[in-house]
Motif scaffolding. Structure first.
Motif, PDB file in Angstrom:
ATOM      1  N   GLY A   7       0.830  -1.200   0.000  1.00  0.00           N
ATOM      2  CA  GLY A   7       0.000   0.000   0.000  1.00  0.00           C
ATOM      3  C   GLY A   7       0.864   1.249   0.000  1.00  0.00           C
ATOM      4  N   GLU A   8       0.226   2.409   0.071  1.00  0.00           N
ATOM      5  CA  GLU A   8       0.964   3.667   0.047  1.00  0.00           C
ATOM      6  C   GLU A   8       1.938   3.787   1.215  1.00  0.00           C
ATOM      7  OE1 GLU A   8      -1.607   7.024  -0.147  1.00  0.00           O
ATOM      8  OE2 GLU A   8      -2.338   6.567  -2.173  1.00  0.00           O
ATOM      9  N   LYS A   9       1.576   3.243   2.363  1.00  0.00           N
ATOM     10  CA  LYS A   9       2.431   3.365   3.545  1.00  0.00           C
ATOM     11  C   LYS A   9       3.478   2.255   3.642  1.00  0.00           C
ATOM     12  CE  LYS A   9      -0.816   5.910   6.474  1.00  0.00           C
ATOM     13  NZ  LYS A   9      -1.491   5.947   7.807  1.00  0.00           N
ATOM     14  N   GLY A  10       3.432   1.306   2.705  1.00  0.00           N
ATOM     15  CA  GLY A  10       4.395   0.220   2.751  1.00  0.00           C
ATOM     16  C   GLY A  10       3.717  -1.130   2.712  1.00  0.00           C
ATOM     17  N   PRO A  11       4.483  -2.193   2.962  1.00  0.00           N
ATOM     18  CA  PRO A  11       3.917  -3.536   2.889  1.00  0.00           C
ATOM     19  C   PRO A  11       3.039  -3.871   4.090  1.00  0.00           C
ATOM     20  CG  PRO A  11       6.189  -3.643   3.608  1.00  0.00           C
ATOM     21  CD  PRO A  11       5.927  -2.208   3.255  1.00  0.00           C
ATOM     22  N   ALA A  12       2.142  -4.794   3.877  1.00  0.00           N
ATOM     23  CA  ALA A  12       1.317  -5.336   4.956  1.00  0.00           C
ATOM     24  C   ALA A  12       1.040  -6.797   4.637  1.00  0.00           C
ATOM     25  CB  ALA A  12       0.012  -4.566   5.105  1.00  0.00           C
ATOM     26  N   TYR A  13       0.915  -7.595   5.682  1.00  0.00           N
ATOM     27  CA  TYR A  13       0.703  -9.032   5.502  1.00  0.00           C
ATOM     28  C   TYR A  13      -0.455  -9.487   6.380  1.00  0.00           C
ATOM     29  CZ  TYR A  13       5.347  -8.768   3.475  1.00  0.00           C
ATOM     30  OH  TYR A  13       6.415  -8.421   2.687  1.00  0.00           O
ATOM     31  N   TRP A  14      -1.178 -10.459   5.872  1.00  0.00           N
ATOM     32  CA  TRP A  14      -2.099 -11.214   6.707  1.00  0.00           C
ATOM     33  C   TRP A  14      -1.454 -12.560   6.981  1.00  0.00           C
ATOM     34  CZ3 TRP A  14      -5.885  -9.663   9.584  1.00  0.00           C
ATOM     35  CH2 TRP A  14      -6.580  -8.491   9.251  1.00  0.00           C
ATOM     36  N   ILE A  15      -1.317 -12.879   8.255  1.00  0.00           N
ATOM     37  CA  ILE A  15      -0.689 -14.137   8.674  1.00  0.00           C
ATOM     38  C   ILE A  15      -1.755 -15.011   9.333  1.00  0.00           C
ATOM     39  CG2 ILE A  15       1.081 -15.186  10.152  1.00  0.00           C
ATOM     40  CD1 ILE A  15       2.643 -12.540   9.920  1.00  0.00           C
ATOM     41  N   TYR A  16      -1.836 -16.225   8.874  1.00  0.00           N
ATOM     42  CA  TYR A  16      -2.772 -17.188   9.452  1.00  0.00           C
ATOM     43  C   TYR A  16      -1.986 -18.194  10.273  1.00  0.00           C
ATOM     44  CZ  TYR A  16      -6.144 -20.992   9.865  1.00  0.00           C
ATOM     45  OH  TYR A  16      -6.965 -21.975  10.356  1.00  0.00           O
ATOM     46  N   SER A  17      -2.314 -18.303  11.551  1.00  0.00           N
ATOM     47  CA  SER A  17      -1.694 -19.287  12.433  1.00  0.00           C
ATOM     48  C   SER A  17      -2.528 -20.559  12.420  1.00  0.00           C
ATOM     49  CB  SER A  17      -1.602 -18.745  13.868  1.00  0.00           C
ATOM     50  OG  SER A  17      -1.237 -19.783  14.772  1.00  0.00           O
ATOM     51  N   ARG A  51      -2.091 -23.175  14.224  1.00  0.00           N
ATOM     52  CA  ARG A  51      -2.321 -23.662  15.590  1.00  0.00           C
ATOM     53  C   ARG A  51      -3.455 -22.896  16.270  1.00  0.00           C
ATOM     54  NH1 ARG A  51       2.360 -26.460  17.312  1.00  0.00           N
ATOM     55  NH2 ARG A  51       2.937 -27.796  15.563  1.00  0.00           N
ATOM     56  N   ARG A  52      -3.588 -21.623  15.947  1.00  0.00           N
ATOM     57  CA  ARG A  52      -4.616 -20.801  16.572  1.00  0.00           C
ATOM     58  C   ARG A  52      -5.906 -20.744  15.749  1.00  0.00           C
ATOM     59  NH1 ARG A  52      -4.804 -19.226  21.594  1.00  0.00           N
ATOM     60  NH2 ARG A  52      -5.532 -17.135  21.048  1.00  0.00           N
ATOM     61  N   GLY A  53      -5.802 -21.089  14.461  1.00  0.00           N
ATOM     62  CA  GLY A  53      -6.982 -21.037  13.601  1.00  0.00           C
ATOM     63  C   GLY A  53      -7.486 -19.626  13.382  1.00  0.00           C
ATOM     64  N   ALA A  54      -6.564 -18.663  13.258  1.00  0.00           N
ATOM     65  CA  ALA A  54      -6.971 -17.268  13.125  1.00  0.00           C
ATOM     66  C   ALA A  54      -5.915 -16.473  12.358  1.00  0.00           C
ATOM     67  CB  ALA A  54      -7.199 -16.644  14.497  1.00  0.00           C
ATOM     68  N   PHE A  55      -6.375 -15.345  11.781  1.00  0.00           N
ATOM     69  CA  PHE A  55      -5.516 -14.423  11.054  1.00  0.00           C
ATOM     70  C   PHE A  55      -5.130 -13.235  11.941  1.00  0.00           C
ATOM     71  CE2 PHE A  55      -7.843 -16.484   7.618  1.00  0.00           C
ATOM     72  CZ  PHE A  55      -6.931 -16.541   6.561  1.00  0.00           C
ATOM     73  N   TYR A  56      -3.994 -12.625  11.617  1.00  0.00           N
ATOM     74  CA  TYR A  56      -3.653 -11.336  12.211  1.00  0.00           C
ATOM     75  C   TYR A  56      -2.823 -10.530  11.215  1.00  0.00           C
ATOM     76  CZ  TYR A  56       0.987 -13.288  13.341  1.00  0.00           C
ATOM     77  OH  TYR A  56       2.233 -13.867  13.277  1.00  0.00           O
ATOM     78  N   PRO A  57      -2.869  -9.180  11.318  1.00  0.00           N
ATOM     79  CA  PRO A  57      -2.123  -8.341  10.387  1.00  0.00           C
ATOM     80  C   PRO A  57      -0.704  -8.079  10.884  1.00  0.00           C
ATOM     81  CG  PRO A  57      -3.510  -6.979  11.764  1.00  0.00           C
ATOM     82  CD  PRO A  57      -3.762  -8.402  12.193  1.00  0.00           C
ATOM     83  N   PHE A  58       0.186  -7.845   9.936  1.00  0.00           N
ATOM     84  CA  PHE A  58       1.579  -7.530  10.245  1.00  0.00           C
ATOM     85  C   PHE A  58       2.047  -6.479   9.241  1.00  0.00           C
ATOM     86  CE2 PHE A  58       6.175  -8.998   9.548  1.00  0.00           C
ATOM     87  CZ  PHE A  58       6.677  -8.185  10.551  1.00  0.00           C
ATOM     88  N   ALA A  59       2.421  -5.293   9.752  1.00  0.00           N
ATOM     89  CA  ALA A  59       2.857  -4.187   8.892  1.00  0.00           C
ATOM     90  C   ALA A  59       4.290  -3.813   9.257  1.00  0.00           C
ATOM     91  CB  ALA A  59       1.924  -2.988   9.053  1.00  0.00           C
ATOM     92  N   PRO A  60       5.271  -4.489   8.656  1.00  0.00           N
ATOM     93  CA  PRO A  60       6.676  -4.215   8.988  1.00  0.00           C
ATOM     94  C   PRO A  60       7.171  -2.914   8.360  1.00  0.00           C
ATOM     95  CG  PRO A  60       6.570  -5.819   7.220  1.00  0.00           C
ATOM     96  CD  PRO A  60       5.142  -5.544   7.636  1.00  0.00           C
ATOM     97  N   ARG A  61       8.090  -2.270   9.062  1.00  0.00           N
ATOM     98  CA  ARG A  61       8.708  -1.058   8.567  1.00  0.00           C
ATOM     99  C   ARG A  61      10.223  -1.148   8.769  1.00  0.00           C
ATOM    100  NH1 ARG A  61       4.567  -1.219   6.546  1.00  0.00           N
ATOM    101  NH2 ARG A  61       2.820   0.235   6.643  1.00  0.00           N
ATOM    102  N   PRO A  62      10.988  -0.310   8.085  1.00  0.00           N
ATOM    103  CA  PRO A  62      12.450  -0.377   8.221  1.00  0.00           C
ATOM    104  C   PRO A  62      12.901  -0.305   9.670  1.00  0.00           C
ATOM    105  CG  PRO A  62      11.848   1.073   6.403  1.00  0.00           C
ATOM    106  CD  PRO A  62      10.564   0.727   7.115  1.00  0.00           C
ATOM    107  N   GLY A  63      14.021  -0.970   9.962  1.00  0.00           N
ATOM    108  CA  GLY A  63      14.543  -0.979  11.327  1.00  0.00           C
ATOM    109  C   GLY A  63      13.814  -1.927  12.246  1.00  0.00           C
ATOM    110  N   ARG A  64      13.115  -2.897  11.649  1.00  0.00           N
ATOM    111  CA  ARG A  64      12.322  -3.870  12.423  1.00  0.00           C
ATOM    112  C   ARG A  64      11.305  -3.171  13.325  1.00  0.00           C
ATOM    113  NH1 ARG A  64      14.664  -9.789  13.418  1.00  0.00           N
ATOM    114  NH2 ARG A  64      15.362 -10.124  11.295  1.00  0.00           N
ATOM    115  N   GLU A  65      10.664  -2.166  12.760  1.00  0.00           N
ATOM    116  CA  GLU A  65       9.559  -1.483  13.423  1.00  0.00           C
ATOM    117  C   GLU A  65       8.255  -1.968  12.819  1.00  0.00           C
ATOM    118  OE1 GLU A  65       9.810   0.614  15.950  1.00  0.00           O
ATOM    119  OE2 GLU A  65      12.005   0.615  15.965  1.00  0.00           O
TER     120      GLU A  65
END
Length: 201
Positions: free
Chosen positions: A135-145, A147-161
């Motif tokens: 997206g405009e602000k950078g990458p974003a991921y949907w991660i499905y676990s 073991r948990r049977g659920a999704f969560y978002p992950f929006a990494p930024r430079p410097g492991r932020e």
């Protein structure tokens, strides 16, 4: 806690102990409609790639199962055009990495691979499915676990932020369309390697 310990905690034994329900590869089909919401409502385009993360087993039977996954994906490559590769990262975790411009075909191929592991009795070795967006602000991921049977978002930024504002926005918009992980402690970051762009690199 190191990265390896964190993965074991979030996707491994603790996640299995705390699992609210059995994970099901059918859950991945939620992304077949979620990508439309990501594009139309949030301005995120699929990066044309995704991956399954799994923990290996040092056995002939498991290697045969991985070979079967390869064979199934190879057979489907002609129909879907989905390219794939099986890799191993620096932490000893294995990935089936998919490249596919059509998000629906991407989901279908990832489901085929995950379902094969389950049918061969290695569903417990599946850790996560990762879907990439830009997206405009950078990458974003949907991660499905698995073991948990659920999704969560992950929006990494430079410097492991992490961009928590983006992650909470994704959660609020996709809540109800995807089974969202309610316990934020399980929103574990999957950082790429120093030279990688995506979590599977």
């Amino acid at each position: 806690m190191g990265l390896l310990d964190g993965l074991r905690a979030i996707f491994g034994t603790r996640a299995e102990t705390d699992a609210s329900r059995d994970a099901d590869p059918e859950d991945l089909f939620g992304m077949s409609t979620a990508y439309l919401t990501m594009e139309a409502d949030l301005g995120y385009e699929s990066v044309g790639a995704g991956a399954l993360c799994f923990a290996g087993v040092d056995s002939t039977d498991f290697r045969d199962a991985v070979d079967e996954v390869r064979a199934i994906l190879e057979a489907g490559r002609e129909d879907t055009g989905t390219d794939f590769a099986v890799t191993e990262d620096d932490h000893g975790y294995h990935w089936v990495v998919f490249e596919e411009s059509d998000p629906e075909d991407l989901v279908t191929s990832m489901h085929f691979a995950a379902d094969t592991f389950v049918e061969r009795g290695y569903g417990s070795r599946l850790l996560a499915a990762v879907f990439g967006y830009e997206g405009e602000k950078g990458p974003a991921y949907w991660i499905y676990s698995f073991r948990r049977g659920a999704f969560y978002p992950f929006a990494p930024r430079p410097g492991r932020e992490r961009d928590s504002g983006v992650e909470f926005k994704l959660e609020s918009v996709l809540d109800g369309e995807l089974e969202i992980e309610r316990e934020k402690e399980y929103w574990y970051p999957l950082w790429p390697s120093a030279s990688g762009r995506h979590p599977w690199e």
